[in-house]
Scaffold this active site. Structure first.
Site, PDB file in Angstrom:
ATOM      1  N   PRO A 130      38.496  94.731 136.295  1.00  0.00           N
ATOM      2  CA  PRO A 130      38.079  96.137 136.306  1.00  0.00           C
ATOM      3  C   PRO A 130      39.185  97.160 136.576  1.00  0.00           C
ATOM      4  O   PRO A 130      38.923  98.358 136.556  1.00  0.00           O
ATOM      5  CB  PRO A 130      37.041  96.177 137.445  1.00  0.00           C
ATOM      6  CG  PRO A 130      37.395  95.036 138.323  1.00  0.00           C
ATOM      7  CD  PRO A 130      37.989  93.982 137.448  1.00  0.00           C
TER       8      PRO A 130
ATOM      9  N   HIS B 261      37.823 114.163 134.822  1.00  0.00           N
ATOM     10  CA  HIS B 261      39.053 113.918 135.585  1.00  0.00           C
ATOM     11  C   HIS B 261      40.258 113.987 134.650  1.00  0.00           C
ATOM     12  O   HIS B 261      40.288 113.312 133.632  1.00  0.00           O
ATOM     13  CB  HIS B 261      39.006 112.550 136.264  1.00  0.00           C
ATOM     14  CG  HIS B 261      38.237 112.568 137.549  1.00  0.00           C
ATOM     15  ND1 HIS B 261      38.448 111.678 138.563  1.00  0.00           N
ATOM     16  CD2 HIS B 261      37.269 113.408 137.989  1.00  0.00           C
ATOM     17  CE1 HIS B 261      37.634 111.961 139.587  1.00  0.00           C
ATOM     18  NE2 HIS B 261      36.898 112.999 139.238  1.00  0.00           N
TER      19      HIS B 261
HETATM   20  C1  PHB Z   1      34.406 102.531 139.779  1.00  0.00           C
HETATM   21  O1  PHB Z   1      34.189 103.737 139.922  1.00  0.00           O
HETATM   22  O2  PHB Z   1      33.584 101.677 140.115  1.00  0.00           O
HETATM   23  C2  PHB Z   1      35.705 102.091 139.169  1.00  0.00           C
HETATM   24  C3  PHB Z   1      36.596 103.044 138.749  1.00  0.00           C
HETATM   25  C4  PHB Z   1      37.792 102.668 138.196  1.00  0.00           C
HETATM   26  C5  PHB Z   1      38.087 101.326 138.054  1.00  0.00           C
HETATM   27  C6  PHB Z   1      37.188 100.363 138.455  1.00  0.00           C
HETATM   28  C7  PHB Z   1      35.975 100.747 139.018  1.00  0.00           C
HETATM   29  O3  PHB Z   1      39.291 100.961 137.525  1.00  0.00           O
END
Ligand code: PHB
Ligand code: APR
Length: 401
Positions: A296, A77
């Site tokens: 996250p 990406h």
């Molecule tokens: C995921 O694909 O689970 C994901 C992607 C980006 C993030 C958090 C989780 O910032």
């Protein structure tokens, strides 16, 4: 394996990304390891976590022969989309970072690849082996006592690497540590759905009702998240309600369609920032979630774990080859410098994108100002891009042969 090994050079507790990558890097350079994992193989291979690999993580997996399936099945990406105020804005990584990008490749797949490589090479991973006690870390022959199939065993070693996650025993076994913590007043409801992603790149959406994220696992499987309150219960979220709320939060002026499909997994995850300092005492070293947690929003968890163990592997190699303890002595300070950078980035992304439970209008306007600045200023966009694709990985050149 009939008789489990009783001695090794580096005892690694935990077969998550941190422990498995450390074992892989050390084995390639002739250093003996035993991995102890309390869960079974299928549990660790199925645990759902973020799936974005920084450029440096991709490079180290590739350079050490662990990137073949990632290169076939991962999705490179070159940017992300920020959505706010009914508009979309793209942040282009290569043009802002000298050609760097990220790889969308699920953590479950990284874990499967590393376990596969280790077992192919007949290297020990003891599943369902729970470490109970770490002792002797002030001397030069520490030990890990563990229980497997109802029996207790002892593994003697030169060094213990506690890669045993947030709930492991490693952190508790390190005396005199300071901890730093922030718990956020919201959680993420995450779903996996059998539907092709409705976008080519990840969408981070700011919405007055709460944040939403559109990610993906493959061209057929989407991964989506909704900000929810920390006391929210899964029973309150029917599939129909989830799809409606996602469509609401991703809506843009001029229209955009969110494809829907069967939801195969649903969970709610709390959000926290956490760091323990130092990450080393004597012969005990912490790496990955054992030492730090990030919310996250910046997709940094796995990448920080990879950075820690790259540094640790390089320090151990130097020590075994030359007797020089310099890398081991500076491990904690070197790792923590990157950890705090990632903590800051993850905190910024989180606070820029999530609705405050108080719906404070001052906070909302600050968020929109920051989002607008990021979308229109090359300096602000570069800062986001540089942190998202990840800063260079110290130690990588020393550990890759
Ligand atoms: C995921 O694909 O689970 C994901 C992607 C980006 C993030 C958090 C989780 O910032
Ligand atoms: N004995 C043996 N194994 C243990 C013990 C123990 N006492 N305690 C925990 N473990 C195991 C867990 O079962 C788990 O498989 O340690 C492993 C830790 O793995 P992770 O939690 O995945 O932690 P880490 O490898 O640091 O992960 C790095 O990737 O997405 C992220 O959230 C994840 O941020 C984390 C990162």
């Amino acid at each position: 394996m009939q008789n489990p090994p009783t001695r090794t050079q580096v005892a690694i507790i935990g077969a998550g990304p941190a422990g498995l990558l450390l074992a892989h890097l050390l084995h390639r350079r002739g250093i003996d390891t035993v991995v102890l994992e309390s869960r079974d193989r299928s549990y660790v291979e199925r645990r759902q976590r973020a799936g974005i690999l920084e450029q440096g993580t991709v490079d180290i997996l590739r350079a050490t022969g662990a990137g073949r399936r990632m290169d076939r099945q991962g999705l490179r990406h070159d940017g992300i989309e920020l959505r706010f105020g009914g508009e979309s804005h793209r942040i282009d990584f290569p043009s802002l970072t000298g050609g760097r990008s990220v790889m969308v490749y699920a953590q479950t797949e990284v874990v499967k690849d590393l376990i596969g490589l280790r077992l192919d090479e007949d290297q020990p991973i003891l599943f369902e082996a729970e470490a109970l006690e770490i002792s002797g870390i002030d001397g030069d022959s520490p030990q890990v006592r563990y229980r497997r199939r109802g029996q207790e065993h002892t593994l003697a070693c030169d060094v213990v690497a506690a890669c045993d996650g947030f709930h492991g025993i490693g952190r508790r076994s390190l005396p005199g540590a300071d901890t730093f913590e922030r718990v956020y007043p919201f959680s993420w409801l995450g779903v996996l759905a059998d539907v092709p992603p409705s976008c080519e790149e990840l969408i981070y959406a700011h919405h007055p009702e709460g944040f939403a994220l559109h990610s993906m696992r493959s061209p057929e499987v989407s991964r989506l998240y909704l900000q929810v309150s920390p006391d929210e219960r899964l029973e309150n979220w029917s599939d129909a309600r989830i799809w409606d709320e996602l469509a609401n939060r991703f809506a843009v002026d001029g229209g955009w369609e969110l494809g829907t499909g069967p939801i195969t997994d649903k969970s709610i995850t709390p959000m926290r920032s956490f760091v323990t300092e130092p990450m080393r005492h004597g012969r005990l070293f912490l790496a990955g979630d054992a030492a730090h947690i990030v919310p996250p929003t910046g997709a940094k968890g796995l990448n920080l774990a990879a950075a820690d163990v790259t540094l640790l592997a390089a320090a151990l190699l130097r020590w075994y080859r030359t007797g020089d303890e310099g890398g081991l002595d500076s491990y904690s300070a070197d790792a923590l410098r990157r950890v705090w950078r990632a903590e800051h980035f993850s905190y910024l992304m989180t606070s820029m994108l999530h609705a405050q439970p108080s719906r404070d209008p001052f906070e909302l306007r600050l968020q929109l100002a920051q989002l607008h600045y990021t979308a229109t200023s090359a300096a602000a966009a570069t800062s986001l891009a540089e942190n998202y694709v990840g800063l260079p990985l110290p130690g990588a050149e020393d550990i890759v042969e």
